[in-house]
Design a protein around this motif. Structure first.
Motif, PDB file in Angstrom:
ATOM      1  N   TYR A 101       0.832  -1.207   0.000  1.00 55.68           N
ATOM      2  CA  TYR A 101       0.000   0.000   0.000  1.00 55.68           C
ATOM      3  C   TYR A 101       0.864   1.254   0.000  1.00 55.68           C
ATOM      4  CZ  TYR A 101      -3.266   3.581   1.538  1.00 55.68           C
ATOM      5  OH  TYR A 101      -4.007   4.733   1.627  1.00 55.68           O
ATOM      6  N   SER A 102       1.927   1.250   0.810  1.00 53.54           N
ATOM      7  CA  SER A 102       2.832   2.403   0.861  1.00 53.54           C
ATOM      8  C   SER A 102       3.503   2.627  -0.481  1.00 53.54           C
ATOM      9  CB  SER A 102       3.897   2.194   1.947  1.00 53.54           C
ATOM     10  OG  SER A 102       3.310   2.114   3.225  1.00 53.54           O
ATOM     11  N   SER A 103       3.917   1.524  -1.112  1.00 54.35           N
ATOM     12  CA  SER A 103       4.578   1.622  -2.411  1.00 54.35           C
ATOM     13  C   SER A 103       3.624   2.159  -3.472  1.00 54.35           C
ATOM     14  CB  SER A 103       5.109   0.248  -2.841  1.00 54.35           C
ATOM     15  OG  SER A 103       5.650   0.301  -4.135  1.00 54.35           O
ATOM     16  N   VAL A 104       2.399   1.628  -3.487  1.00 57.37           N
ATOM     17  CA  VAL A 104       1.419   2.061  -4.473  1.00 57.37           C
ATOM     18  C   VAL A 104       1.051   3.528  -4.263  1.00 57.37           C
ATOM     19  CG1 VAL A 104      -0.985   1.796  -5.194  1.00 57.37           C
ATOM     20  CG2 VAL A 104       0.455  -0.213  -4.895  1.00 57.37           C
ATOM     21  N   THR A 105       0.864   3.927  -3.000  1.00 52.26           N
ATOM     22  CA  THR A 105       0.521   5.312  -2.690  1.00 52.26           C
ATOM     23  C   THR A 105       1.616   6.254  -3.140  1.00 52.26           C
ATOM     24  OG1 THR A 105      -0.775   4.598  -0.772  1.00 52.26           O
ATOM     25  CG2 THR A 105      -0.140   6.910  -0.864  1.00 52.26           C
ATOM     26  N   GLU A 106       2.846   5.880  -2.877  1.00 57.86           N
ATOM     27  CA  GLU A 106       3.979   6.714  -3.268  1.00 57.86           C
ATOM     28  C   GLU A 106       4.046   6.871  -4.782  1.00 57.86           C
ATOM     29  OE1 GLU A 106       8.878   6.860  -2.866  1.00 57.86           O
ATOM     30  OE2 GLU A 106       7.745   5.199  -2.008  1.00 57.86           O
ATOM     31  N   GLN A 107       3.829   5.773  -5.506  1.00 58.45           N
ATOM     32  CA  GLN A 107       3.912   5.816  -6.961  1.00 58.45           C
ATOM     33  C   GLN A 107       2.769   6.619  -7.578  1.00 58.45           C
ATOM     34  OE1 GLN A 107       6.325   4.786  -8.918  1.00 58.45           O
ATOM     35  NE2 GLN A 107       7.540   3.950  -7.252  1.00 58.45           N
ATOM     36  N   THR A 108       1.542   6.416  -7.064  1.00 60.18           N
ATOM     37  CA  THR A 108       0.391   7.082  -7.662  1.00 60.18           C
ATOM     38  C   THR A 108       0.351   8.565  -7.330  1.00 60.18           C
ATOM     39  OG1 THR A 108      -0.972   6.408  -5.758  1.00 60.18           O
ATOM     40  CG2 THR A 108      -1.048   5.015  -7.714  1.00 60.18           C
ATOM     41  N   LYS A 110       2.935  10.550  -7.301  1.00 59.08           N
ATOM     42  CA  LYS A 110       3.938  11.274  -8.076  1.00 59.08           C
ATOM     43  C   LYS A 110       3.351  11.744  -9.401  1.00 59.08           C
ATOM     44  CE  LYS A 110       8.045   8.869  -6.308  1.00 59.08           C
ATOM     45  NZ  LYS A 110       9.174   7.970  -6.676  1.00 59.08           N
ATOM     46  N   ALA A 111       3.650  12.990  -9.754  1.00 60.38           N
ATOM     47  CA  ALA A 111       3.218  13.494 -11.049  1.00 60.38           C
ATOM     48  C   ALA A 111       4.217  13.101 -12.130  1.00 60.38           C
ATOM     49  CB  ALA A 111       3.069  15.016 -10.998  1.00 60.38           C
ATOM     50  N   ASP A 112       5.461  12.878 -11.719  1.00 62.75           N
ATOM     51  CA  ASP A 112       6.515  12.505 -12.657  1.00 62.75           C
ATOM     52  C   ASP A 112       6.858  11.039 -12.416  1.00 62.75           C
ATOM     53  OD1 ASP A 112       8.460  12.824 -14.617  1.00 62.75           O
ATOM     54  OD2 ASP A 112      10.007  13.300 -13.150  1.00 62.75           O
ATOM     55  N   VAL A 113       6.515  10.157 -13.351  1.00 66.05           N
ATOM     56  CA  VAL A 113       6.689   8.716 -13.146  1.00 66.05           C
ATOM     57  C   VAL A 113       7.428   8.097 -14.327  1.00 66.05           C
ATOM     58  CG1 VAL A 113       4.581   8.532 -11.788  1.00 66.05           C
ATOM     59  CG2 VAL A 113       4.489   8.150 -14.256  1.00 66.05           C
ATOM     60  N   SER A 114       7.925   6.891 -14.094  1.00 72.52           N
ATOM     61  CA  SER A 114       8.558   6.122 -15.164  1.00 72.52           C
ATOM     62  C   SER A 114       7.692   4.891 -15.412  1.00 72.52           C
ATOM     63  CB  SER A 114       9.978   5.706 -14.766  1.00 72.52           C
ATOM     64  OG  SER A 114      10.568   4.912 -15.772  1.00 72.52           O
ATOM     65  N   ARG A 195       9.789   1.657 -21.287  1.00 74.14           N
ATOM     66  CA  ARG A 195       9.390   2.637 -20.281  1.00 74.14           C
ATOM     67  C   ARG A 195      10.198   3.925 -20.420  1.00 74.14           C
ATOM     68  NH1 ARG A 195      10.079  -2.262 -17.169  1.00 74.14           N
ATOM     69  NH2 ARG A 195       8.096  -3.083 -16.357  1.00 74.14           N
ATOM     70  N   LYS A 196       9.543   5.030 -20.141  1.00 77.09           N
ATOM     71  CA  LYS A 196      10.258   6.299 -20.100  1.00 77.09           C
ATOM     72  C   LYS A 196       9.594   7.199 -19.066  1.00 77.09           C
ATOM     73  CE  LYS A 196       7.819   8.907 -23.721  1.00 77.09           C
ATOM     74  NZ  LYS A 196       7.965   9.616 -25.010  1.00 77.09           N
ATOM     75  N   ARG A 197      10.312   8.211 -18.659  1.00 78.56           N
ATOM     76  CA  ARG A 197       9.785   9.129 -17.657  1.00 78.56           C
ATOM     77  C   ARG A 197       8.900  10.165 -18.337  1.00 78.56           C
ATOM     78  NH1 ARG A 197      10.531   9.580 -12.590  1.00 78.56           N
ATOM     79  NH2 ARG A 197      12.188   8.020 -12.647  1.00 78.56           N
ATOM     80  N   TYR A 198       7.733  10.365 -17.766  1.00 77.62           N
ATOM     81  CA  TYR A 198       6.810  11.345 -18.311  1.00 77.62           C
ATOM     82  C   TYR A 198       5.983  11.934 -17.175  1.00 77.62           C
ATOM     83  CZ  TYR A 198       3.303   7.672 -17.782  1.00 77.62           C
ATOM     84  OH  TYR A 198       2.486   6.705 -17.259  1.00 77.62           O
ATOM     85  N   THR A 199       5.363  13.059 -17.448  1.00 71.78           N
ATOM     86  CA  THR A 199       4.553  13.743 -16.444  1.00 71.78           C
ATOM     87  C   THR A 199       3.089  13.381 -16.625  1.00 71.78           C
ATOM     88  OG1 THR A 199       6.094  15.600 -16.332  1.00 71.78           O
ATOM     89  CG2 THR A 199       3.869  15.978 -15.507  1.00 71.78           C
ATOM     90  N   VAL A 200       2.467  12.930 -15.541  1.00 72.64           N
ATOM     91  CA  VAL A 200       1.044  12.592 -15.573  1.00 72.64           C
ATOM     92  C   VAL A 200       0.241  13.871 -15.368  1.00 72.64           C
ATOM     93  CG1 VAL A 200      -0.814  11.303 -14.475  1.00 72.64           C
ATOM     94  CG2 VAL A 200       1.461  10.294 -14.651  1.00 72.64           C
ATOM     95  N   VAL A 201      -0.503  14.275 -16.398  1.00 70.82           N
ATOM     96  CA  VAL A 201      -1.413  15.421 -16.280  1.00 70.82           C
ATOM     97  C   VAL A 201      -2.806  14.850 -16.024  1.00 70.82           C
ATOM     98  CG1 VAL A 201      -2.345  17.472 -17.403  1.00 70.82           C
ATOM     99  CG2 VAL A 201       0.017  16.752 -17.863  1.00 70.82           C
ATOM    100  N   ASN A 225      -2.692  12.859  -7.770  1.00 66.54           N
ATOM    101  CA  ASN A 225      -1.259  12.957  -7.534  1.00 66.54           C
ATOM    102  C   ASN A 225      -0.919  14.358  -7.019  1.00 66.54           C
ATOM    103  OD1 ASN A 225      -1.110  14.681  -9.807  1.00 66.54           O
ATOM    104  ND2 ASN A 225      -0.599  12.993 -11.183  1.00 66.54           N
ATOM    105  N   GLN A 226       0.345  14.726  -7.061  1.00 63.77           N
ATOM    106  CA  GLN A 226       0.784  15.971  -6.459  1.00 63.77           C
ATOM    107  C   GLN A 226       0.193  17.213  -7.105  1.00 63.77           C
ATOM    108  OE1 GLN A 226       4.940  15.224  -7.040  1.00 63.77           O
ATOM    109  NE2 GLN A 226       5.281  14.483  -4.961  1.00 63.77           N
ATOM    110  N   VAL A 227      -0.225  17.119  -8.363  1.00 62.35           N
ATOM    111  CA  VAL A 227      -0.727  18.305  -9.058  1.00 62.35           C
ATOM    112  C   VAL A 227      -2.234  18.270  -9.298  1.00 62.35           C
ATOM    113  CG1 VAL A 227       1.497  18.668 -10.184  1.00 62.35           C
ATOM    114  CG2 VAL A 227      -0.264  17.326 -11.353  1.00 62.35           C
ATOM    115  N   SER A 228      -2.921  17.232  -8.826  1.00 57.34           N
ATOM    116  CA  SER A 228      -4.352  17.079  -9.103  1.00 57.34           C
ATOM    117  C   SER A 228      -5.169  18.264  -8.605  1.00 57.34           C
ATOM    118  CB  SER A 228      -4.881  15.789  -8.466  1.00 57.34           C
ATOM    119  OG  SER A 228      -4.278  14.655  -9.028  1.00 57.34           O
ATOM    120  N   GLY A 229      -4.932  18.691  -7.370  1.00 57.57           N
ATOM    121  CA  GLY A 229      -5.704  19.800  -6.796  1.00 57.57           C
ATOM    122  C   GLY A 229      -5.527  21.085  -7.570  1.00 57.57           C
TER     123      GLY A 229
END
Length: 255
Positions: A101-108, A110-114, A195-201, A225-229
């Motif tokens: 759960y901690s791992s999934v929460t941390e990943q989801t 993030k706005a910048d993911v790989s 896989r590549k790093r991209y920003t989740v909008v 994620n961090q930018v949703s609000g």
């Protein structure tokens, strides 16, 4: 006879104290694993929308689990909780261990993911389906399309897995590759995605004209994620400036 009344009262008081002591002893007899099982049961009992619980006698299941199931160790307790939730036959209700759960929460968050850039959901048969690949993302460039069914990731079947578990398998180091086994209209194939790093909008918006000078503002929130609000506020402000009369906030397939 006058002395008998205080004696009776004293005996009653002593009996009450003994009863309280027994009750306290019984409460203390509940193990940490049993408390964990009860906590999971109460969470569903309180918040689950379908109060028929898929035809399951939810209260009886609680008693059966505490009396009959082996809750001696933590891993067995996790399995019992999973079995309890499986009776709901609901792909969106799953149990995640604290570490996962901690791992999934941390990943989801993030706005910048790989990863591969896929929005997923469940079809009517509870199979993992691609709702939409991220425009310009790795999956889209590799040929993954909306409505593709993902039945395996790197050879590991996705059946009975949650969206979180499949999403975790799709993420990985930038530049690494992952093979998606997909079913498209009955034809199966393997698609290799780098896989590549991209920003989740996570927010998209538009306006809908419904006649008589009325406009509806549509906001799609696909992930938290961090930018949703901030992005949601921006979208609402822009729609208000366009003179919309009402709003629709779409949370479908939100991860």
């Amino acid at each position: 006879r006058r002395e008998a009344m205080p004696r009776v009262a004293m005996r009653a008081a002593v009996g009450a104290v003994v009863a309280m002591a027994v009750a306290a002893s019984d409460a203390e007899a509940i193990t940490e694993n049993q408390m964990l099982y009860l906590e999971a049961w109460r969470a569903v009992d309180k918040a689950y929308v379908d109060k028929t619980f898929n035809g399951v006698n939810w209260f009886k299941l609680r008693e059966t689990g505490l009396k009959n199931d082996d809750l001696d160790d933590r891993e067995t307790t996790y399995e019992v909780i999973r079995a309890m939730l499986a009776k709901l036959d609901d792909p969106f209700t799953r149990f995640l261990e604290p570490e996962k759960y901690s791992s999934v929460t941390e990943q989801t968050m993030k706005a910048d993911v790989s990863g591969v850039g896929i929005e997923m959901g469940f079809d009517d048969d509870k199979k993992i389906i691609v709702v939409a690949p991220t425009p310009g993302g790795p999956a889209s460039e590799a040929g993954v399309k909306a409505k593709d069914l993902i039945y395996a990731v790197d050879g590991a079947p996705t059946v009975d897995k949650s969206l979180y578990e499949v999403a975790e398998e799709l993420q990985g180091p930038q530049g690494s590759k992952v093979t998606l086994s997909v079913d498209r209209g009955g034809k199966q194939s393997d698609i290799v995605v780098q896989r590549k790093r991209y920003t989740v909008v996570p927010v998209t918006s538009t306006t809908c004209d419904v006649g008589e000078n009325k406009k509806i503002g549509y906001v799609k929130l696909s992930a938290f994620n961090q930018v949703s609000g901030a992005k949601t506020k921006e979208a609402l402000k822009a729609l208000k400036a366009e003179g919309v009369n009402s709003y629709v906030l779409d949370l479908r397939n939100n991860v």
